[in-house]
Design a protein around this motif. Sequence first.
Motif, PDB file in Angstrom:
ATOM      1  N   VAL A 243      28.348-108.849  53.194  1.00  0.00           N
ATOM      2  CA  VAL A 243      28.199-110.276  53.461  1.00  0.00           C
ATOM      3  C   VAL A 243      29.382-111.003  52.829  1.00  0.00           C
ATOM      4  O   VAL A 243      29.539-111.004  51.605  1.00  0.00           O
ATOM      5  CB  VAL A 243      26.877-110.825  52.882  1.00  0.00           C
ATOM      6  CG1 VAL A 243      26.784-112.324  53.118  1.00  0.00           C
ATOM      7  CG2 VAL A 243      25.694-110.105  53.498  1.00  0.00           C
ATOM      8  N   ALA A 244      30.229-111.590  53.666  1.00  0.00           N
ATOM      9  CA  ALA A 244      31.398-112.326  53.176  1.00  0.00           C
ATOM     10  C   ALA A 244      31.117-113.810  53.271  1.00  0.00           C
ATOM     11  O   ALA A 244      30.902-114.346  54.364  1.00  0.00           O
ATOM     12  CB  ALA A 244      32.624-111.963  53.989  1.00  0.00           C
ATOM     13  N   VAL A 245      31.083-114.472  52.141  1.00  0.00           N
ATOM     14  CA  VAL A 245      30.816-115.909  52.094  1.00  0.00           C
ATOM     15  C   VAL A 245      31.988-116.604  51.409  1.00  0.00           C
ATOM     16  O   VAL A 245      32.303-116.310  50.256  1.00  0.00           O
ATOM     17  CB  VAL A 245      29.519-116.220  51.332  1.00  0.00           C
ATOM     18  CG1 VAL A 245      29.274-117.728  51.298  1.00  0.00           C
ATOM     19  CG2 VAL A 245      28.339-115.502  51.966  1.00  0.00           C
ATOM     20  N   GLN A 246      32.624-117.505  52.126  1.00  0.00           N
ATOM     21  CA  GLN A 246      33.723-118.278  51.560  1.00  0.00           C
ATOM     22  C   GLN A 246      33.295-119.728  51.444  1.00  0.00           C
ATOM     23  O   GLN A 246      32.911-120.352  52.440  1.00  0.00           O
ATOM     24  CB  GLN A 246      34.971-118.175  52.439  1.00  0.00           C
ATOM     25  CG  GLN A 246      36.181-118.905  51.860  1.00  0.00           C
ATOM     26  CD  GLN A 246      37.439-118.677  52.679  1.00  0.00           C
ATOM     27  OE1 GLN A 246      37.444-117.882  53.616  1.00  0.00           O
ATOM     28  NE2 GLN A 246      38.513-119.366  52.323  1.00  0.00           N
ATOM     29  N   LEU A 247      33.352-120.267  50.247  1.00  0.00           N
ATOM     30  CA  LEU A 247      32.960-121.649  50.041  1.00  0.00           C
ATOM     31  C   LEU A 247      33.978-122.585  50.691  1.00  0.00           C
ATOM     32  O   LEU A 247      35.169-122.286  50.739  1.00  0.00           O
ATOM     33  CB  LEU A 247      32.853-121.960  48.552  1.00  0.00           C
ATOM     34  CG  LEU A 247      31.814-121.161  47.753  1.00  0.00           C
ATOM     35  CD1 LEU A 247      31.769-121.644  46.315  1.00  0.00           C
ATOM     36  CD2 LEU A 247      30.449-121.247  48.395  1.00  0.00           C
ATOM     37  N   PRO A 248      33.539-123.727  51.222  1.00  0.00           N
ATOM     38  CA  PRO A 248      34.453-124.674  51.869  1.00  0.00           C
ATOM     39  C   PRO A 248      35.513-125.182  50.903  1.00  0.00           C
ATOM     40  O   PRO A 248      35.256-125.360  49.710  1.00  0.00           O
ATOM     41  CB  PRO A 248      33.526-125.811  52.318  1.00  0.00           C
ATOM     42  CG  PRO A 248      32.172-125.195  52.385  1.00  0.00           C
ATOM     43  CD  PRO A 248      32.132-124.177  51.297  1.00  0.00           C
ATOM     44  N   ASP A 249      36.696-125.410  51.441  1.00  0.00           N
ATOM     45  CA  ASP A 249      37.754-126.026  50.658  1.00  0.00           C
ATOM     46  C   ASP A 249      37.374-127.472  50.353  1.00  0.00           C
ATOM     47  O   ASP A 249      36.743-128.148  51.167  1.00  0.00           O
ATOM     48  CB  ASP A 249      39.073-125.986  51.441  1.00  0.00           C
ATOM     49  CG  ASP A 249      40.259-126.366  50.576  1.00  0.00           C
ATOM     50  OD1 ASP A 249      40.471-127.588  50.388  1.00  0.00           O
ATOM     51  OD2 ASP A 249      40.958-125.463  50.097  1.00  0.00           O
ATOM     52  N   GLU A 250      37.761-127.935  49.192  1.00  0.00           N
ATOM     53  CA  GLU A 250      37.398-129.286  48.763  1.00  0.00           C
ATOM     54  C   GLU A 250      37.843-130.334  49.780  1.00  0.00           C
ATOM     55  O   GLU A 250      37.141-131.333  50.004  1.00  0.00           O
ATOM     56  CB  GLU A 250      38.024-129.583  47.394  1.00  0.00           C
ATOM     57  CG  GLU A 250      37.467-130.822  46.712  1.00  0.00           C
ATOM     58  CD  GLU A 250      36.026-130.642  46.265  1.00  0.00           C
ATOM     59  OE1 GLU A 250      35.308-131.673  46.234  1.00  0.00           O
ATOM     60  OE2 GLU A 250      35.635-129.511  45.952  1.00  0.00           O
ATOM     61  N   ARG A 251      38.990-130.138  50.419  1.00  0.00           N
ATOM     62  CA  ARG A 251      39.500-131.125  51.370  1.00  0.00           C
ATOM     63  C   ARG A 251      38.688-131.169  52.659  1.00  0.00           C
ATOM     64  O   ARG A 251      38.814-132.106  53.450  1.00  0.00           O
ATOM     65  CB  ARG A 251      40.960-130.819  51.695  1.00  0.00           C
ATOM     66  CG  ARG A 251      41.180-129.476  52.370  1.00  0.00           C
ATOM     67  CD  ARG A 251      42.644-129.155  52.506  1.00  0.00           C
ATOM     68  NE  ARG A 251      42.842-127.809  53.068  1.00  0.00           N
ATOM     69  CZ  ARG A 251      44.035-127.252  53.210  1.00  0.00           C
ATOM     70  NH1 ARG A 251      45.119-127.905  52.826  1.00  0.00           N
ATOM     71  NH2 ARG A 251      44.123-126.036  53.723  1.00  0.00           N
ATOM     72  N   ASP A 252      37.848-130.132  52.880  1.00  0.00           N
ATOM     73  CA  ASP A 252      37.027-130.091  54.080  1.00  0.00           C
ATOM     74  C   ASP A 252      35.620-130.623  53.856  1.00  0.00           C
ATOM     75  O   ASP A 252      34.770-130.570  54.759  1.00  0.00           O
ATOM     76  CB  ASP A 252      36.928-128.647  54.604  1.00  0.00           C
ATOM     77  CG  ASP A 252      38.267-128.124  55.086  1.00  0.00           C
ATOM     78  OD1 ASP A 252      39.052-128.941  55.622  1.00  0.00           O
ATOM     79  OD2 ASP A 252      38.539-126.920  54.919  1.00  0.00           O
ATOM     80  N   ILE A 253      35.353-131.133  52.659  1.00  0.00           N
ATOM     81  CA  ILE A 253      34.032-131.664  52.340  1.00  0.00           C
ATOM     82  C   ILE A 253      34.009-133.171  52.568  1.00  0.00           C
ATOM     83  O   ILE A 253      34.877-133.906  52.065  1.00  0.00           O
ATOM     84  CB  ILE A 253      33.651-131.336  50.886  1.00  0.00           C
ATOM     85  CG1 ILE A 253      33.561-129.810  50.719  1.00  0.00           C
ATOM     86  CG2 ILE A 253      32.319-131.979  50.511  1.00  0.00           C
ATOM     87  CD1 ILE A 253      33.318-129.360  49.300  1.00  0.00           C
ATOM     88  N   TYR A 254      33.053-133.636  53.321  1.00  0.00           N
ATOM     89  CA  TYR A 254      32.951-135.043  53.702  1.00  0.00           C
ATOM     90  C   TYR A 254      32.551-135.886  52.496  1.00  0.00           C
ATOM     91  O   TYR A 254      31.597-135.569  51.776  1.00  0.00           O
ATOM     92  CB  TYR A 254      31.910-135.196  54.812  1.00  0.00           C
ATOM     93  CG  TYR A 254      31.765-136.589  55.344  1.00  0.00           C
ATOM     94  CD1 TYR A 254      32.796-137.203  56.046  1.00  0.00           C
ATOM     95  CD2 TYR A 254      30.579-137.292  55.169  1.00  0.00           C
ATOM     96  CE1 TYR A 254      32.651-138.486  56.557  1.00  0.00           C
ATOM     97  CE2 TYR A 254      30.419-138.569  55.676  1.00  0.00           C
ATOM     98  CZ  TYR A 254      31.459-139.164  56.370  1.00  0.00           C
ATOM     99  OH  TYR A 254      31.306-140.435  56.872  1.00  0.00           O
ATOM    100  N   ALA A 255      33.299-136.956  52.290  1.00  0.00           N
ATOM    101  CA  ALA A 255      33.033-137.827  51.160  1.00  0.00           C
ATOM    102  C   ALA A 255      32.557-139.210  51.584  1.00  0.00           C
ATOM    103  O   ALA A 255      32.339-140.083  50.750  1.00  0.00           O
ATOM    104  CB  ALA A 255      34.292-137.969  50.296  1.00  0.00           C
ATOM    105  N   GLY A 256      32.391-139.426  52.906  1.00  0.00           N
ATOM    106  CA  GLY A 256      31.973-140.728  53.397  1.00  0.00           C
ATOM    107  C   GLY A 256      30.487-140.941  53.365  1.00  0.00           C
ATOM    108  O   GLY A 256      29.716-140.115  52.868  1.00  0.00           O
ATOM    109  N   LYS A 257      30.066-142.045  53.951  1.00  0.00           N
ATOM    110  CA  LYS A 257      28.663-142.413  53.991  1.00  0.00           C
ATOM    111  C   LYS A 257      27.929-141.632  55.076  1.00  0.00           C
ATOM    112  O   LYS A 257      28.451-141.431  56.169  1.00  0.00           O
ATOM    113  CB  LYS A 257      28.488-143.911  54.251  1.00  0.00           C
ATOM    114  CG  LYS A 257      27.055-144.399  54.213  1.00  0.00           C
ATOM    115  CD  LYS A 257      26.977-145.903  54.431  1.00  0.00           C
ATOM    116  CE  LYS A 257      25.537-146.373  54.404  1.00  0.00           C
ATOM    117  NZ  LYS A 257      25.443-147.848  54.606  1.00  0.00           N
ATOM    118  N   ILE A 258      26.725-141.179  54.757  1.00  0.00           N
ATOM    119  CA  ILE A 258      25.916-140.454  55.717  1.00  0.00           C
ATOM    120  C   ILE A 258      24.839-141.364  56.250  1.00  0.00           C
ATOM    121  O   ILE A 258      24.160-142.073  55.487  1.00  0.00           O
ATOM    122  CB  ILE A 258      25.273-139.208  55.052  1.00  0.00           C
ATOM    123  CG1 ILE A 258      26.375-138.257  54.589  1.00  0.00           C
ATOM    124  CG2 ILE A 258      24.323-138.501  56.011  1.00  0.00           C
ATOM    125  CD1 ILE A 258      25.869-137.089  53.787  1.00  0.00           C
ATOM    126  N   ALA A 259      24.695-141.410  57.574  1.00  0.00           N
ATOM    127  CA  ALA A 259      23.747-142.332  58.190  1.00  0.00           C
ATOM    128  C   ALA A 259      22.337-142.006  57.780  1.00  0.00           C
ATOM    129  O   ALA A 259      21.972-140.845  57.537  1.00  0.00           O
ATOM    130  CB  ALA A 259      23.872-142.247  59.715  1.00  0.00           C
TER     131      ALA A 259
END
Length: 287
Positions: A267-283
């Motif tokens: 099982v290969a799991v790669q955590l998302p890169d910080e720049r790909d994480i959404y920092a905006g408002k969620i509806a």
Amino acid sequence: MVVQDRRGGGTVAVAMACGTGLAVGLLTSGCSPDGAAADDQEPAGRAAPAAAEVRDSADALVRAGSAAVRTSMETASGGTRVAIRGTGGYDFATSTGRLRVVLPDPAGRPSGGHQPITEILAPGALFMKNRGAGVPADKWVRVATASLADGNLVTGGATDPLAAAELLRGAREVTYQGEEWLDGVRVRHYRGTTDIGAAAAAASPRTAPALAAAGDGFTTGEVPFDAYLDEAGRLRKVRQWFRFANGAPKGASVTSTTELSGFGTKVAVQLPDERDIYAGKIASPTP
């Protein structure tokens, strides 16, 4: 986002809530184990009592290393049921996993009109892609599991496999139901209840904070379960019933099922890169 199922004349809503999670927010009835627990006793000569064997199943999974995973989270209202299903893999050595979670469409058919959600499970965090609610399709949402009222036992639409197993560390009143066959494997079936607080106190440091948070997120600290263990003591299947207030007099029930197979599967799991994480408002979820 709200998904409605009007089969049988009823309406069931699966709401994306809890800020960044998939909350299964239903008023339900009858979502509990069928029938009373069997009176079967532990077979003569078995070294460990039933409760001890169930409590140790998490350790057996860690020894196994990894596994393929199938999940199902069901809600019910009257005769209508809605299920969120997931498939993927989990690495118990690193407490990380990757799941493809499928939501039902308004007619109850899986994946009809809804993009599957990719979830990455990690110690203390849940990452989701194709989350919806205003989040760009190429971005991930990250949520700290210990910040959720249920410790992400139900919020994500799939229970973290290690958390599901570690929750059994608080097992009590366990009865042996006999041997069965599950996907071609002979398993021992146990039924009982587990105490969330006791499980949190006995859990590994990776899972304990989430379970401790879950202690206050449900209307009762006791969780009924059915667990199926193979000859190596590994958890092959576990079904757990949760109840929480959900703003309704009788509360809401959720049934979470986790199935494990293919132990040792890479099982290969790669955590998302910080720049790909959404920092905006969620509806906010649709009423």
